[in-house]
Write an enzyme that holds these catalytic residues in place. Structure first.
Site, PDB file in Angstrom:
ATOM      1  N   HIS A 173       0.512   0.611 -10.150  1.00  0.00           N
ATOM      2  CA  HIS A 173      -0.375  -0.211  -9.325  1.00  0.00           C
ATOM      3  C   HIS A 173      -0.898  -1.391 -10.143  1.00  0.00           C
ATOM      4  CE1 HIS A 173      -2.984   0.032  -5.461  1.00  0.00           C
ATOM      5  NE2 HIS A 173      -2.832  -1.215  -5.845  1.00  0.00           N
TER       6      HIS A 173
ATOM      7  N   ARG B  25       0.837  -1.187   0.000  1.00  0.00           N
ATOM      8  CA  ARG B  25       0.000   0.000   0.000  1.00  0.00           C
ATOM      9  C   ARG B  25       0.877   1.244   0.000  1.00  0.00           C
ATOM     10  NH1 ARG B  25      -3.060  -2.544  -1.945  1.00  0.00           N
ATOM     11  NH2 ARG B  25      -5.151  -3.220  -1.322  1.00  0.00           N
TER      12      ARG B  25
END
Length: 320
Positions: free
Chosen positions: A283, A235
């Site tokens: 991502h 994250r």
């Protein structure tokens, strides 16, 4: 035959991938696709389930009859940190395809740094033919994984197949065959042995900003790679990006591979874009396969409607 309860789909994914997956998903069940403009003002009060990734802020107020919420990815911080949620089970996406994709990314990055990928890429651009004489083996490198859930455990197993020495850290003690593991009290001992640090932690109040200068400065500085390397596919909120960039500039870190960022897309003015010792992916390390996601949700709804317990339910206290 009683009609099945409706399901809401509100996924900020590639729209085409959702549209390709929907026709075969949830047979016999009404589907409310929030990506369709005609559904945005629709009554949602009869829907029993919602599959979401960064959904509309008003969704959970409007969908007052929900029985369960399904995250579109392995992470759930996008839901827990941004919405007033009803007291319902929240289910993480756990699937072989997602796990495999993450492990592929981790192994790729470890091999990229082991085999001097950035140097050879630059030599190619400059039309330089030069072999790097010193080439360590995977067995000479210790990879330390922070986060030993499904993704971390699988990455550890696959790195060991490639020959790397693998150790792991999590806040509570985990047991993985052939891997030395550390708990919260052993963080400094774990870092001191680590040549390549892999971040696969969920984002919680305890892990927010955990990857900072103080942590990077405790990594091994005597390894065969010539300095510590940081990989983060967990994250973005777990890293302090200003300190990360400074450590990459001054040599505290030799290099980094980054798939996640505090703000996405990454600001065009971030110094990380132009750093020659940084490899970035958008991502994309473990993008959710939408068909696999929908199969996972169908299976969990089936369990719930048969009176069986849901799997992969989030502990809201721990945040994962």
């Amino acid at each position: 035959m009683t009609e099945k309860s409706p399901i809401i789909i509100d996924l900020r994914f590639d729209r085409d991938s959702v549209l390709r997956a929907l026709p075969e998903a949830f047979p016999g069940r009404p589907v409310i696709d929030m990506g369709d403009p005609e559904n945005r003002s629709r009554d949602l009060s009869q829907a029993a389930y919602a599959v979401v990734w960064k959904p509309d802020p008003d969704l959970f107020r409007r969908a007052s009859g929900l029985k369960a919420i399904f995250s579109g990815g392995a992470g759930v911080d996008h839901i827990l940190s941004n919405y007033q949620l009803p007291d319902l089970p929240i289910v993480r996406f756990v699937d072989r395809s997602l796990t495999d994709r993450m492990s592929e990314w981790v192994v790729w990055q470890c091999l990229y740094h082991l085999r001097n990928g950035s140097i050879y890429t630059e030599q190619q651009r400059s039309r330089i033919w030069r072999e790097i004489a010193e080439q360590p083996e995977a067995r000479d490198v210790t990879v330390g994984i922070m986060g030993l859930g499904v993704l971390g455990a699988d990455a550890a197993a696959k790195l060991k197949v490639m020959g790397f020495q693998v150790i792991g850290w999590s806040r509570s003690k985990k047991h993985i065959a052939g891997v030395e593991t550390f708990d919260a009290s052993g963080l400094e001992a774990f870092l001191a042995q680590t040549d390549i640090l892999v971040g696969l932690l969920p984002l919680t109040e305890d892990t927010r900003g955990i990857y900072d200068r103080a942590l990077f400065s405790k990594l091994s500085r005597t390894g065969v790679l010539g300095g510590p390397i940081f990989l983060n596919a967990g994250r973005g909120g777990s890293q302090k990006e200003e300190e990360l960039a400074a450590c990459l500039a001054d040599g505290t870190l030799k290099a980094a591979s980054l798939d996640v960022f505090v703000k996405e897309p990454l600001d065009r003015n971030s110094p990380l874009w132009a750093m020659p010792n940084v490899l970035m992916t958008p991502h994309a390390a473990a993008s959710s396969d939408v068909r696999a996601l929908f199969r996972h949700v169908e299976e969990q709804i089936g369990r719930l409607e048969r009176g069986e317990p849901l799997q992969f339910v989030v502990d809201r206290t721990s945040g994962y």
